[in-house]
Design a protein around this motif. Structure first.
Motif, PDB file in Angstrom:
ATOM      1  N   ALA A  12      13.257  12.001  14.452  1.00 24.62           N
ATOM      2  CA  ALA A  12      12.262  12.534  13.526  1.00 24.62           C
ATOM      3  C   ALA A  12      12.936  13.398  12.464  1.00 24.62           C
ATOM      4  O   ALA A  12      12.598  13.338  11.265  1.00 24.62           O
ATOM      5  CB  ALA A  12      11.218  13.344  14.284  1.00 24.62           C
ATOM      6  N   GLU A  13      13.907  14.217  12.888  1.00 25.82           N
ATOM      7  CA  GLU A  13      14.619  15.074  11.944  1.00 25.82           C
ATOM      8  C   GLU A  13      15.450  14.233  10.973  1.00 25.82           C
ATOM      9  O   GLU A  13      15.550  14.566   9.775  1.00 25.82           O
ATOM     10  CB  GLU A  13      15.522  16.048  12.710  1.00 25.82           C
ATOM     11  CG  GLU A  13      14.749  17.089  13.492  1.00 25.82           C
ATOM     12  CD  GLU A  13      15.648  17.967  14.339  1.00 25.82           C
ATOM     13  OE1 GLU A  13      16.877  17.703  14.373  1.00 25.82           O
ATOM     14  OE2 GLU A  13      15.143  18.925  14.952  1.00 25.82           O
ATOM     15  N   ALA A  14      16.051  13.141  11.493  1.00 24.38           N
ATOM     16  CA  ALA A  14      16.831  12.254  10.620  1.00 24.38           C
ATOM     17  C   ALA A  14      15.924  11.576   9.596  1.00 24.38           C
ATOM     18  O   ALA A  14      16.286  11.456   8.406  1.00 24.38           O
ATOM     19  CB  ALA A  14      17.564  11.204  11.469  1.00 24.38           C
ATOM     20  N   ALA A  15      14.755  11.129  10.020  1.00 22.17           N
ATOM     21  CA  ALA A  15      13.812  10.482   9.102  1.00 22.17           C
ATOM     22  C   ALA A  15      13.323  11.468   8.055  1.00 22.17           C
ATOM     23  O   ALA A  15      13.201  11.133   6.853  1.00 22.17           O
ATOM     24  CB  ALA A  15      12.633   9.919   9.892  1.00 22.17           C
ATOM     25  N   GLU A  16      13.062  12.689   8.482  1.00 20.96           N
ATOM     26  CA  GLU A  16      12.597  13.718   7.551  1.00 20.96           C
ATOM     27  C   GLU A  16      13.685  14.043   6.532  1.00 20.96           C
ATOM     28  O   GLU A  16      13.413  14.199   5.334  1.00 20.96           O
ATOM     29  CB  GLU A  16      12.201  14.968   8.334  1.00 20.96           C
ATOM     30  CG  GLU A  16      11.632  16.086   7.467  1.00 20.96           C
ATOM     31  CD  GLU A  16      11.221  17.301   8.282  1.00 20.96           C
ATOM     32  OE1 GLU A  16      10.949  18.349   7.678  1.00 20.96           O
ATOM     33  OE2 GLU A  16      11.179  17.192   9.531  1.00 20.96           O
ATOM     34  N   ARG A  21      16.049  13.299   1.042  1.00 21.57           N
ATOM     35  CA  ARG A  21      17.129  12.776   0.191  1.00 21.57           C
ATOM     36  C   ARG A  21      16.581  11.786  -0.831  1.00 21.57           C
ATOM     37  O   ARG A  21      16.955  11.803  -2.020  1.00 21.57           O
ATOM     38  CB  ARG A  21      18.201  12.114   1.060  1.00 21.57           C
ATOM     39  CG  ARG A  21      19.436  11.670   0.256  1.00 21.57           C
ATOM     40  CD  ARG A  21      20.148  10.539   0.934  1.00 21.57           C
ATOM     41  NE  ARG A  21      19.299   9.355   1.006  1.00 21.57           N
ATOM     42  CZ  ARG A  21      19.088   8.530  -0.024  1.00 21.57           C
ATOM     43  NH1 ARG A  21      19.604   8.782  -1.218  1.00 21.57           N
ATOM     44  NH2 ARG A  21      18.299   7.478   0.114  1.00 21.57           N
ATOM     45  N   ALA A  22      15.693  10.880  -0.357  1.00 25.70           N
ATOM     46  CA  ALA A  22      15.107   9.883  -1.252  1.00 25.70           C
ATOM     47  C   ALA A  22      14.297  10.555  -2.356  1.00 25.70           C
ATOM     48  O   ALA A  22      14.341  10.140  -3.541  1.00 25.70           O
ATOM     49  CB  ALA A  22      14.224   8.925  -0.463  1.00 25.70           C
ATOM     50  N   GLU A  23      13.558  11.598  -2.019  1.00 29.78           N
ATOM     51  CA  GLU A  23      12.769  12.306  -3.020  1.00 29.78           C
ATOM     52  C   GLU A  23      13.681  13.009  -4.027  1.00 29.78           C
ATOM     53  O   GLU A  23      13.409  13.041  -5.235  1.00 29.78           O
ATOM     54  CB  GLU A  23      11.855  13.317  -2.331  1.00 29.78           C
ATOM     55  CG  GLU A  23      10.747  12.648  -1.512  1.00 29.78           C
ATOM     56  CD  GLU A  23       9.913  13.662  -0.739  1.00 29.78           C
ATOM     57  OE1 GLU A  23      10.257  14.874  -0.807  1.00 29.78           O
ATOM     58  OE2 GLU A  23       8.944  13.262  -0.079  1.00 29.78           O
ATOM     59  N   GLU A  25      16.693  12.088  -4.829  1.00 33.62           N
ATOM     60  CA  GLU A  25      17.306  11.044  -5.645  1.00 33.62           C
ATOM     61  C   GLU A  25      16.343  10.570  -6.741  1.00 33.62           C
ATOM     62  O   GLU A  25      16.741  10.375  -7.906  1.00 33.62           O
ATOM     63  CB  GLU A  25      17.721   9.869  -4.762  1.00 33.62           C
ATOM     64  CG  GLU A  25      18.442   8.759  -5.525  1.00 33.62           C
ATOM     65  CD  GLU A  25      18.878   7.634  -4.604  1.00 33.62           C
ATOM     66  OE1 GLU A  25      19.932   7.035  -4.867  1.00 33.62           O
ATOM     67  OE2 GLU A  25      18.145   7.351  -3.611  1.00 33.62           O
ATOM     68  N   ALA A  26      15.079  10.396  -6.357  1.00 28.81           N
ATOM     69  CA  ALA A  26      14.073   9.965  -7.337  1.00 28.81           C
ATOM     70  C   ALA A  26      13.906  11.009  -8.426  1.00 28.81           C
ATOM     71  O   ALA A  26      13.785  10.685  -9.630  1.00 28.81           O
ATOM     72  CB  ALA A  26      12.752   9.696  -6.632  1.00 28.81           C
ATOM     73  N   ALA A  27      13.899  12.272  -8.036  1.00 25.34           N
ATOM     74  CA  ALA A  27      13.735  13.354  -9.012  1.00 25.34           C
ATOM     75  C   ALA A  27      14.928  13.418  -9.945  1.00 25.34           C
ATOM     76  O   ALA A  27      14.783  13.652 -11.170  1.00 25.34           O
ATOM     77  CB  ALA A  27      13.560  14.692  -8.280  1.00 25.34           C
ATOM     78  N   TYR A  28      16.100  13.196  -9.420  1.00 25.64           N
ATOM     79  CA  TYR A  28      17.314  13.248 -10.239  1.00 25.64           C
ATOM     80  C   TYR A  28      17.365  12.091 -11.238  1.00 25.64           C
ATOM     81  O   TYR A  28      17.807  12.238 -12.380  1.00 25.64           O
ATOM     82  CB  TYR A  28      18.547  13.213  -9.330  1.00 25.64           C
ATOM     83  CG  TYR A  28      19.846  13.244 -10.085  1.00 25.64           C
ATOM     84  CD1 TYR A  28      20.279  14.390 -10.735  1.00 25.64           C
ATOM     85  CD2 TYR A  28      20.650  12.106 -10.161  1.00 25.64           C
ATOM     86  CE1 TYR A  28      21.477  14.422 -11.436  1.00 25.64           C
ATOM     87  CE2 TYR A  28      21.849  12.119 -10.856  1.00 25.64           C
ATOM     88  CZ  TYR A  28      22.268  13.283 -11.490  1.00 25.64           C
ATOM     89  OH  TYR A  28      23.447  13.299 -12.193  1.00 25.64           O
ATOM     90  N   ALA A  29      16.862  10.916 -10.771  1.00 26.14           N
ATOM     91  CA  ALA A  29      16.912   9.722 -11.633  1.00 26.14           C
ATOM     92  C   ALA A  29      15.765   9.676 -12.639  1.00 26.14           C
ATOM     93  O   ALA A  29      15.808   8.893 -13.603  1.00 26.14           O
ATOM     94  CB  ALA A  29      16.890   8.473 -10.753  1.00 26.14           C
ATOM     95  N   ALA A  30      14.750  10.483 -12.450  1.00 28.71           N
ATOM     96  CA  ALA A  30      13.554  10.375 -13.290  1.00 28.71           C
ATOM     97  C   ALA A  30      13.742  10.928 -14.688  1.00 28.71           C
ATOM     98  O   ALA A  30      13.072  10.495 -15.627  1.00 28.71           O
ATOM     99  CB  ALA A  30      12.392  11.100 -12.603  1.00 28.71           C
ATOM    100  N   THR A  44      20.650  17.417  -0.006  1.00 29.07           N
ATOM    101  CA  THR A  44      19.780  16.597   0.841  1.00 29.07           C
ATOM    102  C   THR A  44      20.520  15.388   1.396  1.00 29.07           C
ATOM    103  O   THR A  44      20.254  14.949   2.508  1.00 29.07           O
ATOM    104  CB  THR A  44      18.542  16.131   0.047  1.00 29.07           C
ATOM    105  OG1 THR A  44      18.969  15.439  -1.142  1.00 29.07           O
ATOM    106  CG2 THR A  44      17.660  17.313  -0.317  1.00 29.07           C
ATOM    107  N   ALA A  45      21.460  14.860   0.621  1.00 27.05           N
ATOM    108  CA  ALA A  45      22.258  13.724   1.112  1.00 27.05           C
ATOM    109  C   ALA A  45      23.125  14.161   2.294  1.00 27.05           C
ATOM    110  O   ALA A  45      23.262  13.445   3.293  1.00 27.05           O
ATOM    111  CB  ALA A  45      23.123  13.163  -0.021  1.00 27.05           C
ATOM    112  N   MET A  46      23.728  15.354   2.184  1.00 28.51           N
ATOM    113  CA  MET A  46      24.559  15.868   3.268  1.00 28.51           C
ATOM    114  C   MET A  46      23.704  16.144   4.505  1.00 28.51           C
ATOM    115  O   MET A  46      24.092  15.818   5.635  1.00 28.51           O
ATOM    116  CB  MET A  46      25.264  17.145   2.821  1.00 28.51           C
ATOM    117  CG  MET A  46      26.172  17.741   3.897  1.00 28.51           C
ATOM    118  SD  MET A  46      27.027  19.226   3.337  1.00 28.51           S
ATOM    119  CE  MET A  46      28.077  18.526   2.046  1.00 28.51           C
ATOM    120  N   ALA A  47      22.517  16.734   4.306  1.00 24.77           N
ATOM    121  CA  ALA A  47      21.632  17.035   5.441  1.00 24.77           C
ATOM    122  C   ALA A  47      21.175  15.752   6.110  1.00 24.77           C
ATOM    123  O   ALA A  47      21.113  15.662   7.346  1.00 24.77           O
ATOM    124  CB  ALA A  47      20.439  17.848   4.956  1.00 24.77           C
TER     125      ALA A  47
END
Length: 211
Positions: A12-16, A21-23, A25-30, A44-47
């Motif tokens: 669950a922690e890995a999925a969270e 991280r995905a969010e 990444e989306a914010a950075y690319a937007a 977030t990528a490291m976490a």
């Protein structure tokens, strides 16, 4: 043991962490490049990487534990089957040891009672002679001594320190069976005066001569 609950929590922690991280990444690319968004993406990528690695490591450790348990169960079953005869021998040996301890305790109690009775008889006889004025102060042929011993009909009778006599016997038995054991090297203290110590040694010597 690593439980299924721990595995589920790690997943669950890995999925969270992966969602975060995905969010990021989306914010950075937007929009245009921003240092804060880039830093957030890195964090977030490291976490997410750490959380995924932790969940994977827990699963690997759980698998190893399960394998060890199964191997141990196999060994235990084989040992139980092969050592069934040994278990019976151990039970019989234990019963014999318990019986030996019971017998030894009863024998020691009987010996202590006999030694105490003898000690009291000797002291009473010595006291009786001294009360009659027959005292072994000048090497008389008949009389009682201050230490509880007496001379009667040409024979010397001495009180006995029964407890230390039994301790000497135990020391001898232990020293014979296990010379390294501390009990085999003890020196039992004498009680009841010098006469009782001499009586102990004399009675023990007499007993050993009769073997």
């Amino acid at each position: 043991m690593i439980t299924e609950e721990q595995i589920a929590q790690a997943d669950a922690e890995a999925a969270e962490a992966e969602q975060a991280r995905a969010e990021a990444e989306a914010a950075y690319a937007a929009g245009p490049a921003r240092t804060d968004l880039y830093r957030a993406l890195g964090d977030t990528a490291m976490a997410a990487s750490h959380a995924t690695a932790r969940a994977r490591q827990l699963r690997a450790e759980q698998a190893q534990q399960v394998a060890r348990l199964r191997e141990r169960e196999t060994v235990e079953k084989a040992a139980a089957k092969e050592l069934a005869g040994t278990a019976k021998k151990l039970a019989a040996s234990r019963d014999a040891a318990v019986q030996a301890v019971t017998d030894a305790e009863k024998a020691a109690a009987r010996a202590m009672a006999a030694l105490t009775e003898h000690d009291q008889l000797v002291r009473q006889a010595a006291g009786n002679l001294r009360a009659r004025g027959l005292r072994l102060d000048d090497a008389e042929q008949i009389g009682g001594a201050m230490d509880g011993s007496l001379r009667l009909n040409g024979e010397v009778w001495q009180p006995v320190d029964g407890a230390s006599l039994l301790a000497v016997v135990l020391r001898s038995v232990v020293a014979t069976a296990n010379p390294q054991h501390p009990l085999g090297r003890i020196t039992p203290p004498a009680y009841g005066g010098a006469g009782a110590a001499r009586g102990r040694d004399a009675l023990l010597a007499r007993a050993r001569q009769g073997r």
